[in-house]
Design an enzyme around this catalytic site. Structure first.
Site, short mmCIF file in Angstrom:
data_model
loop_
_atom_site.label_atom_id
_atom_site.label_comp_id
_atom_site.label_asym_id
_atom_site.label_seq_id
_atom_site.Cartn_x
_atom_site.Cartn_y
_atom_site.Cartn_z
N ASP A 14 7.40 0.42 5.03
CA ASP A 14 6.28 -0.47 4.74
C ASP A 14 6.72 -1.36 3.56
O ASP A 14 7.68 -1.03 2.85
CB ASP A 14 5.09 0.41 4.35
CG ASP A 14 3.96 -0.37 3.76
OD1 ASP A 14 3.38 -1.20 4.48
OD2 ASP A 14 3.65 -0.19 2.57
N ASP A 16 4.30 -3.74 1.13
CA ASP A 16 3.40 -3.77 -0.03
C ASP A 16 3.02 -2.36 -0.48
O ASP A 16 2.53 -1.56 0.32
CB ASP A 16 2.10 -4.52 0.31
CG ASP A 16 2.33 -5.96 0.66
OD1 ASP A 16 2.55 -6.76 -0.27
OD2 ASP A 16 2.30 -6.29 1.85
N ASP A 177 2.89 3.80 1.95
CA ASP A 177 2.02 4.15 0.82
C ASP A 177 0.57 4.34 1.24
O ASP A 177 -0.25 4.75 0.42
CB ASP A 177 2.06 3.05 -0.25
CG ASP A 177 1.46 1.74 0.26
OD1 ASP A 177 1.76 1.36 1.41
OD2 ASP A 177 0.68 1.12 -0.47
O1 LIG Z 1 -0.86 -6.87 3.75
C1 LIG Z 1 -1.38 -5.76 3.80
O2 LIG Z 1 -2.58 -5.59 4.03
C2 LIG Z 1 -0.55 -4.53 3.57
O3 LIG Z 1 0.81 -4.75 3.74
P1 LIG Z 1 1.74 -3.47 3.98
O4 LIG Z 1 1.50 -3.07 5.41
O5 LIG Z 1 3.14 -3.99 3.71
O6 LIG Z 1 1.33 -2.42 3.00
MG LIG Z 2 1.61 -0.66 2.03
#
Ligand SMILES: O=C(O)COP(=O)(O)O
Ligand SMILES: [Mg+2]
Length: 221
Positions: A14, A16, A177
């Site tokens: 992942d 963010d 996360d």
């Molecule tokens: O943009 C988002 O809502 C989350 O992004 P992610 O999947 O990289 O945690």
């Molecule tokens: Mg994330």
């Protein structure tokens, strides 16, 4: 090597909250969009709890908070456009790699482990962010929240990367996360690893019962 990697032939990350702390830039764009529409800024702490289901949902949560009720489709569309505009102008100047990330990616690359990225953020922002973090060369495939009709927690993007690398789901590890990463990983038949430092709507990631939790990604290698 960590026991989570035993028998694993593809690692999917992942973005963010797992590789990068992107909330300062996300919050600046959310607040820029809110102000443009005449609403008060929300601030980083609240935006942190709203990240996870892509940019449209992020702005829906921000507007619902500002209005005290769900926004109309027209208002949400305007706010989302404004967010994309603000974020596109400055997606990474305050975004930082978490400790241990480069060490983990380098260690996995040394072991010739194929790596992929599956984020719910729009695809267009992936390359600029990876570029400014010096991470472009690590991932054989990157998917965004708008790359397929379904996004995490749906397993479809994970199946797509597994098929791309021709690796069976049970030999893939999803590292994330949030509960959406762990739910997607479980639904896809992947092994799942979680980091506790990211964005999970204020809830401990252990509630999602990942196969393992690592305090830092460097523990993987
Ligand atoms: O943009 C988002 O809502 C989350 O992004 P992610 O999947 O990289 O945690
Ligand atoms: Mg994330």
């Amino acid at each position: 090597m960590h026991t989570l990697l035993k028998g694993i032939r593809l690692v999917v990350f992942d973005l963010d909250g797992t590789l990068v702390d992107s909330v300062p830039d996300l919050a600046a764009a959310v607040d820029g969009a809110l102000r443009e529409l005449g609403y008060p800024a929300a601030g980083e702490a609240r935006v942190r709890d709203w990240v996870g289901n892509g940019s449209l949902k992020l702005m829906e949560r921000a507007l619902a908070d500002a209005l005290g009720e769900p926004p109309s489709d027209a208002l949400l569309a305007r706010a989302h456009e404004a967010f994309l505009d603000h974020y596109g102008r400055d997606p990474s100047s305050r975004t930082r790699l978490y400790p241990g990330v480069r060490e983990a990616l380098d260690g996995l690359r040394e072991r010739e482990m194929p790596l992929a990225l599956v984020t719910n953020k729009p695809y267009a922002f992936i390359a600029p962010i990876l570029d400014s973090m010096g991470l472009v060369d690590y991932f054989g495939l990157c998917l965004g929240g708008d790359s397929l009709p379904e996004k995490k927690p749906h397993p479809a993007p994970l199946w797509q990367v597994a098929a791309h690398f021709d690796v069976a789901p049970q030999a893939c590890l999803m590292v994330g996360d949030s509960r959406h990463d762990i739910a997607a990983g479980k639904a896809a038949g992947f092994r799942t690893a979680a980091v506790p430092y990211g964005y999970n709507h204020g809830e401990p990631i252990s509630h999602s019962r990942p196969d393992g939790v690592v305090e830092s990604l460097s523990e993987l290698v």
